[in-house]
Design an enzyme around this catalytic site. Structure first.
Site, PDB file in Angstrom:
ATOM      1  N   LYS A   1     -12.619  -1.573  18.511  1.00  0.00           N
ATOM      2  CA  LYS A   1     -11.285  -2.119  18.793  1.00  0.00           C
ATOM      3  C   LYS A   1     -10.907  -1.999  20.266  1.00  0.00           C
ATOM      4  CE  LYS A   1      -9.628  -1.493  14.107  1.00  0.00           C
ATOM      5  NZ  LYS A   1      -8.502  -1.773  13.238  1.00  0.00           N
TER       6      LYS A   1
ATOM      7  N   ASP B   1      -5.028  -5.588   5.372  1.00  0.00           N
ATOM      8  CA  ASP B   1      -6.188  -6.282   5.924  1.00  0.00           C
ATOM      9  C   ASP B   1      -6.317  -7.692   5.354  1.00  0.00           C
ATOM     10  OD1 ASP B   1      -7.106  -4.212   7.580  1.00  0.00           O
ATOM     11  OD2 ASP B   1      -7.983  -3.182   5.858  1.00  0.00           O
TER      12      ASP B   1
ATOM     13  N   ASN C   1       0.850  -1.194   0.000  1.00  0.00           N
ATOM     14  CA  ASN C   1       0.000   0.000   0.000  1.00  0.00           C
ATOM     15  C   ASN C   1       0.884   1.243   0.000  1.00  0.00           C
ATOM     16  OD1 ASN C   1       0.413   0.963   2.871  1.00  0.00           O
ATOM     17  ND2 ASN C   1      -0.366  -1.095   3.262  1.00  0.00           N
TER      18      ASN C   1
END
Ligand code: CTP
Length: 431
Positions: free
Chosen positions: A349, A275, A206
């Site tokens: 989270k 991910d 990324n």
């Protein structure tokens, strides 16, 4: 990490300014080089650009320069202005307040400390005009380093040689290093992307450069913390004082973080963790067009099956549960509903702070020096202006410091004894 403006004026010592820039970076600082017109006679701007990874400022009237926040914000954001080498000419201008280019204007505009490293011929250095100008600067609180004695480029031997780059770096470091507000604290920071290998030559990655996480790590170092930096594949130099653990994949980052989280007072997950990874892991041999389906059929599509990686931050949140330590900070890269999505992420989270930013803006997020973030915690959302990542790093650490103080007003807490899931079992005891 402190942002240092390095002014380079036109003397033969200008080439040594390259070493000064490098040394400042190795000491954990972020450097913006500013060259005067005559500095170009001695060294090229490309050299400084390659080293600082920033555009070199050469002209205050350059097209686009005044629309560029980095350029404008420099006078207020920089922690120090260092002029090395400083010629007799620039010293004269600084002493008299002449502002006829970017560097001299910046000197008048900033309230940051200034360090000057004179370099010139021995007779010039001894001339009453230069002696008086330096005395004026000294009286005004300008720090002066050098010059050294020795063989000068003009063939003379005497005083006038630019101070050694290491001395200029040490003098700068001493000026910008403040009282250490994180002394005794241990901060674990992740930075950079992760790469998920497909085979020995290909990977999924990324656009994260690692800048944000490195800025947090360097600022934590500057505040006196012991920093462990878990760094994905990034081309940027990490701060020298941090303990750096290099990782490549999300799984490697997971293991490194879980192994070291136990001893941390705070964990800042600035990395852009993948991910998804390739199901079954990378192929041991390079995938070729013919091995993909047995024949070279240019029409045949290639499908990859990806599986979710473990969410490191969520695992940390679950492991920490309702304890106070370590303080957990996550990032959220959003393109819409920034605050709502960040607030949901905070709860999902189980963490203390989400640094959310709108990555659809060209001036925030990936591969740029600036960021426009919203800090979201249980008390609500605080929108911060567009600012340098180095400044944002300070704002994040301010929040962490407040939280550490609120949950323990005296000393750092004893590290938790439960073992985080996914750690390698070889727990690193705090030393
Ligand atoms: N993170 C992590 N482990 C992962 C993925 C992300 O710890 N496997 C962390 C990142 O370091 C970051 C935060 O989680 O601090 C980002 O949260 P994430 O849910 O991945 O958000 P986005 O990728 O921004 O978005 P979305 O939820 O929309 O996928």
């Amino acid at each position: 990490m402190a942002l240092i403006a390095l002014g380079v004026s036109g003397g033969i010592g200008a080439y040594k300014a390259v070493e000064v820039a490098r040394g400042l970076q190795q000491a954990g600082h972020d450097v913006v080089a500013i060259m005067t017109a005559s500095a170009h006679q001695f060294v090229g701007r490309v050299t400084f650009e390659a080293i600082t990874h920033r555009r070199v400022i050469t002209d205050q009237f350059e097209a686009g320069a005044n629309a560029d926040i980095e350029h404008i914000a420099l006078a207020t954001d920089m922690a120090a202005l260092v002029v090395a080498p400083a010629t007799a000419n620039i010293i004269g201008k600084l002493a008299l307040g002449i502002a006829d280019d970017f560097l001299t204007s910046l000197y008048l505009a900033t309230r940051a400390p200034v360090l000057v490293a004179p370099a010139m011929n021995t007779n010039m250095f001894g001339h009453e005009a230069v002696v008086q100008n330096l005395a004026t600067l000294r009286q005004r609180g300008v720090h002066i380093v050098g010059p050294g004695e020795g063989y000068l480029a003009c063939g003379w031997i005497g005083q006038g040689r630019l101070a050694e780059p290491a001395d200029v770096v040490a003098a700068t470091d001493a000026i910008v290093r403040p009282a250490a507000s994180l002394t005794g604290r241990r901060i674990l920071v992740t930075a950079g992307p992760t790469y998920e290998d497909l085979d020995p030559v290909r990977y999924l990655g990324n656009r994260s450069s690692g800048r944000m996480g490195l800025a947090v790590a360097a600022e934590a170092v500057r505040r006196g913390a012991r920093v462990v930096l878990v760094l994905g594949p990034s081309t940027l130099d990490p701060p020298r004082e941090a303990e750096v653990i290099r990782v490549r994949s999300a799984a490697e980052m997971h293991q490194a973080v879980m192994t070291r989280a136990r001893e941390a007072d705070a964990v800042v997950m600035a990395a852009a963790v993948a991910d998804y990874a390739v199901q079954g892991g990378p192929e041991p041999q390079k995938i070729s067009k013919t091995t993909n389906g047995g024949q070279d059929d240019s029409e045949r599509p290639w499908s990859l099956t990806l599986t979710r990686t473990a969410d490191i931050l969520a695992d940390l949140g679950a492991w920490r549960s309702d304890r106070d330590r370590p303080v957990l900070v996550g990032f959220a890269a959003e393109t819409q509903d920034v605050v709502a999505r960040a607030t949901a992420k905070l709860a999902r989270k189980g963490i203390d702070l989400v640094v959310a930013n709108d990555v659809s803006r060209a001036d925030a997020g990936f591969e740029v020096d600036t960021n426009a973030a919203v800090l979201v915690d249980a008390a609500g959302a605080t929108e911060l202006p567009l600012q340098l990542k180095t400044t944002l790093a300070g704002a994040i650490l301010d929040r962490i410091e407040t939280r550490l103080r609120d949950t323990d007003p005296t000393e750092p807490q004893t590290p938790d004894q439960t073992v985080p899931p996914g750690s390698d079992g070889d727990l690193h005891e705090p030393s």
